[in-house]
Design a protein around this motif. Structure first.
Motif, mmCIF file in Angstrom:
data_model
loop_
_atom_site.group_PDB
_atom_site.id
_atom_site.type_symbol
_atom_site.label_atom_id
_atom_site.label_comp_id
_atom_site.label_asym_id
_atom_site.label_seq_id
_atom_site.Cartn_x
_atom_site.Cartn_y
_atom_site.Cartn_z
ATOM 1 N N ASP A 181 -39.016 -5.496 -123.150
ATOM 2 C CA ASP A 181 -40.127 -4.873 -123.702
ATOM 3 C C ASP A 181 -40.109 -3.523 -123.959
ATOM 4 O O ASP A 181 -41.112 -2.759 -124.346
ATOM 5 C CB ASP A 181 -41.342 -5.113 -122.488
ATOM 6 N N GLY A 182 -38.702 -3.087 -123.797
ATOM 7 C CA GLY A 182 -38.533 -1.666 -124.183
ATOM 8 C C GLY A 182 -38.763 -0.708 -123.286
ATOM 9 O O GLY A 182 -38.597 0.687 -123.305
ATOM 10 N N ASN A 183 -38.905 -0.897 -122.084
ATOM 11 C CA ASN A 183 -39.208 0.020 -120.904
ATOM 12 C C ASN A 183 -37.626 0.593 -120.652
ATOM 13 O O ASN A 183 -36.835 0.300 -121.027
ATOM 14 C CB ASN A 183 -39.662 -0.729 -119.382
ATOM 15 N N ASP A 184 -37.560 2.045 -120.269
ATOM 16 C CA ASP A 184 -36.342 2.635 -120.074
ATOM 17 C C ASP A 184 -36.092 2.970 -118.454
ATOM 18 O O ASP A 184 -35.315 3.704 -118.039
ATOM 19 C CB ASP A 184 -36.302 3.867 -120.941
ATOM 20 N N PHE A 185 -37.159 2.463 -117.613
ATOM 21 C CA PHE A 185 -37.108 2.711 -116.269
ATOM 22 C C PHE A 185 -38.010 1.746 -115.610
ATOM 23 O O PHE A 185 -38.838 1.060 -116.110
ATOM 24 C CB PHE A 185 -37.363 3.974 -115.796
ATOM 25 N N ALA A 186 -37.543 1.255 -114.370
ATOM 26 C CA ALA A 186 -38.345 0.097 -113.557
ATOM 27 C C ALA A 186 -38.200 0.847 -112.131
ATOM 28 O O ALA A 186 -37.548 1.451 -111.692
ATOM 29 C CB ALA A 186 -37.613 -1.204 -113.575
ATOM 30 N N VAL A 187 -39.496 0.499 -111.682
ATOM 31 C CA VAL A 187 -39.987 0.933 -110.122
ATOM 32 C C VAL A 187 -40.024 -0.554 -109.324
ATOM 33 O O VAL A 187 -41.030 -1.197 -109.926
ATOM 34 C CB VAL A 187 -41.099 1.659 -110.141
ATOM 35 N N GLY A 188 -39.500 -0.739 -108.446
ATOM 36 C CA GLY A 188 -39.440 -1.984 -107.594
ATOM 37 C C GLY A 188 -38.172 -2.843 -107.947
ATOM 38 O O GLY A 188 -37.146 -2.280 -108.419
ATOM 39 N N PRO A 189 -38.179 -4.025 -107.333
ATOM 40 C CA PRO A 189 -39.176 -4.871 -106.648
ATOM 41 C C PRO A 189 -39.321 -4.308 -105.212
ATOM 42 O O PRO A 189 -38.674 -3.365 -104.632
ATOM 43 C CB PRO A 189 -38.533 -6.330 -106.775
ATOM 44 N N LEU A 190 -40.176 -5.139 -104.600
ATOM 45 C CA LEU A 190 -40.480 -4.544 -102.926
ATOM 46 C C LEU A 190 -40.103 -5.254 -102.028
ATOM 47 O O LEU A 190 -39.565 -4.728 -100.781
ATOM 48 C CB LEU A 190 -42.117 -4.899 -103.004
ATOM 49 N N ALA A 191 -39.758 -6.625 -102.144
ATOM 50 C CA ALA A 191 -39.196 -7.468 -101.011
ATOM 51 C C ALA A 191 -37.698 -7.284 -100.904
ATOM 52 O O ALA A 191 -36.946 -6.829 -101.881
ATOM 53 C CB ALA A 191 -39.232 -8.929 -101.355
ATOM 54 N N ARG A 192 -37.182 -7.229 -99.464
ATOM 55 C CA ARG A 192 -35.803 -7.082 -99.437
ATOM 56 C C ARG A 192 -34.848 -7.914 -100.148
ATOM 57 O O ARG A 192 -33.896 -7.396 -100.982
ATOM 58 C CB ARG A 192 -35.418 -7.023 -98.020
ATOM 59 N N ASP A 193 -35.080 -9.158 -100.180
ATOM 60 C CA ASP A 193 -34.353 -10.184 -100.901
ATOM 61 C C ASP A 193 -34.378 -10.141 -102.307
ATOM 62 O O ASP A 193 -33.248 -10.259 -103.078
ATOM 63 C CB ASP A 193 -34.682 -11.763 -100.583
ATOM 64 N N ALA A 194 -35.533 -9.791 -102.853
ATOM 65 C CA ALA A 194 -35.678 -9.316 -104.339
ATOM 66 C C ALA A 194 -34.860 -8.339 -104.924
ATOM 67 O O ALA A 194 -34.038 -8.338 -105.799
ATOM 68 C CB ALA A 194 -37.030 -9.049 -104.677
ATOM 69 N N VAL A 195 -34.726 -7.138 -103.957
ATOM 70 C CA VAL A 195 -33.669 -6.005 -104.099
ATOM 71 C C VAL A 195 -32.413 -6.397 -104.367
ATOM 72 O O VAL A 195 -31.617 -6.032 -105.165
ATOM 73 C CB VAL A 195 -33.967 -4.902 -103.280
ATOM 74 N N ASP A 196 -31.896 -7.222 -103.247
ATOM 75 C CA ASP A 196 -30.465 -7.725 -103.277
ATOM 76 C C ASP A 196 -30.338 -8.375 -104.617
ATOM 77 O O ASP A 196 -29.143 -8.537 -105.181
ATOM 78 C CB ASP A 196 -30.291 -8.478 -101.947
ATOM 79 N N ALA A 197 -31.252 -9.099 -105.071
ATOM 80 C CA ALA A 197 -31.257 -10.207 -106.277
ATOM 81 C C ALA A 197 -31.117 -9.209 -107.426
ATOM 82 O O ALA A 197 -30.023 -9.718 -108.346
ATOM 83 C CB ALA A 197 -32.242 -11.024 -106.408
ATOM 84 N N VAL A 198 -31.627 -8.325 -107.488
ATOM 85 C CA VAL A 198 -31.402 -7.266 -108.711
ATOM 86 C C VAL A 198 -30.305 -6.388 -108.711
ATOM 87 O O VAL A 198 -29.795 -6.065 -109.734
ATOM 88 C CB VAL A 198 -32.730 -6.532 -109.059
ATOM 89 N N PHE A 199 -29.701 -6.241 -107.408
ATOM 90 C CA PHE A 199 -28.316 -5.370 -107.345
ATOM 91 C C PHE A 199 -27.329 -6.342 -107.339
ATOM 92 O O PHE A 199 -26.040 -5.743 -107.312
ATOM 93 C CB PHE A 199 -28.503 -4.524 -106.130
#
Length: 444
Positions: A181-199
């Motif tokens: 969608d063209g965002n240049d920054f993101a804030v989140g996610p909130l859950a620990r497992d979700a943070v591990d997933a995106v990293f």
């Protein structure tokens, strides 16, 4: 000629009596040398081996006094992998960095966005906020969202476009949509497992994760958390700074309590402080308190308010009531009646500044609670956390590029370590006449 030789012989004889120069002192303390060797291989490790290596480095650095740590950190050459660890140790102790962390070319948003304001404020152009807006975590997400929006609308300067994405269907999918969608920054996610997933892989956008898992933030991203472990480290640091050498630790059995207590105990022991006993909470602790082998010089309670109200009188009966007494922020849960809470008088605990004093850009906590339910009760911490997530959105680049930069937020003073983790130095309060009273900086 004969006189010249005589003078020369006398000079040589004098030299024979000069004591040899002592060798110069080593450039680093032995613990620093050992930590440096471990840090050299850290980037190639993963999983449990990487965590164990990090803990070993932190243990070695924790054994250094402030002056030695500061001296050795300043002597490390540019690019030395130990500097990120040494710098984080300095920041946790409230000590200045000798120079900025080496972060490479980072922007935390589109490189072509307007230049920073005089105070370092430089928000992205378009921000995706990734939260679990539906499902069981939705109430927590609502408090974070409302705090974020409170900060956003209080800012009178340029603000980014905002778009919210529900992560209930998967954080990685939501992040992919945000990038498309063209965002240049993101804030989140909130859950620990979700943070591990995106990293787990390089994320398609730089982001400010709102939790901290087992994976370090990707380069160009950061992580912000109100984790129990961070609070445990703050409590340990406060005890070290007041000179405690023998600490009695009493903790409840809930997950957050166990994690706070474990982090506090580990940090105390790294800094050479003896935990004379770690007692599990029980309504009656008389026998355990009477049987302590070593008398403590301070007490740390990781308990809720009702639990602490049963323990503090027992400390007095065991002749331990006059010792300095610290507690985790959980002590405020189940308090609010001064007549009952007078039992806690003298107890010092970390807290979010917004809960006890004015914070620029926010109404008082009581005024906000009168308007929105998400600023009431325990949710108020998450509301403050959301407000600070907005502050970080605009100031991350400033924190990253300026050594010793910090911002005063609703949850504490915020800075950024060399690994992309936001460090938080909380405010402190003390119970007096059954009411939590804020302490001035350094008064704890």
């Amino acid at each position: 000629m004969r006189s010249f030789l005589l003078v020369l012989l006398l000079a040589l004889a004098g030299c024979a009596n000069v004591a040899p120069k002592a060798p110069p002192p080593p450039p680093y303390a032995e613990a620093t040398v050992q930590a440096q060797a471990l840090a050299a291989n850290h980037a190639g490790l993963a999983g449990p081996a990487r965590r164990a290596n990090s803990e070993a480095i932190e243990h070695l650095l924790a054994g250094l006094d402030d002056a030695t740590l500061a001296r050795d950190a300043a002597r490390l050459p540019a690019g030395d992998p130990l500097y990120n660890f040494a710098g984080r140790a300095l920041l946790r102790r409230g000590l200045p960095l000798p120079h900025a962390f080496d972060r490479g070319d980072i922007h935390f948003g589109a490189a072509n966005r307007p230049a920073a304001e005089a105070d370092g404020y430089r928000p992205p152009l378009q921000v995706a906020v990734l939260l679990p807006l539906s499902g069981p975590q939705a109430p927590a997400a609502a408090a974070v969202r409302d705090g974020y929006l409170a900060g956003y609308y209080a800012e009178s300067r340029r603000r980014p476009l905002l778009r919210f994405y529900d992560t209930a269907g998967g954080a990685q999918a939501a992040l992919a949509r945000a990038a498309a969608d063209g965002n240049d920054f993101a804030v989140g996610p909130l859950a620990r497992d979700a943070v591990d997933a995106v990293f787990a892989d390089d994320p398609p956008l730089p982001l400010l994760a709102l939790n901290r898992g087992d994976r370090a933030p990707a380069p160009g991203s950061a992580a912000f958390s109100l984790s129990p472990e961070d609070e445990g480290i703050s409590l340990a640091q406060a005890l070290v700074e007041r000179g405690s050498r023998h600490v009695l630790l009493i903790a409840g059995g809930e997950d957050a309590q166990r994690r706070t207590a474990a982090a506090a105990q580990a940090q105390l022991e790294r800094r050479g402080v003896q935990v004379v006993a770690r007692l599990d909470y029980a309504p009656q602790l008389d026998a355990a308190l009477a049987g302590l082998g070593t008398r403590p010089d301070a007490v740390l309670l990781v308990l809720k308010g009702a639990q602490a109200r049963t323990v503090v009188p027992q400390l007095a009966l065991a002749n331990l009531g006059q010792l300095p007494r610290y507690a985790s922020s959980q002590i405020t849960l189940g308090t609010g009646k001064p007549g009952e809470d007078m039992a806690l008088d003298g107890t010092i605990f970390p807290t979010e500044p917004w809960l006890v004093e004015p914070v620029a850009g926010l109404p008082s906590q009581s005024a906000a609670a009168a308007r929105v339910a998400t600023a009431q009760g325990p949710a108020a911490r998450l509301f403050a956390f959301g407000f600070d997530a907005w502050k970080l959105t605009g100031y991350l680049e400033h924190l990253a590029l300026q050594p010793n930069a910090g911002i005063r937020g609703a949850t504490g003073r915020l800075s950024l370590d060399g690994f992309g983790n936001v460090l938080r130095r909380p405010a402190w309060s003390r119970f007096s006449a059954g009411v939590a009273v804020p302490l001035a900086d350094g008064a704890r």
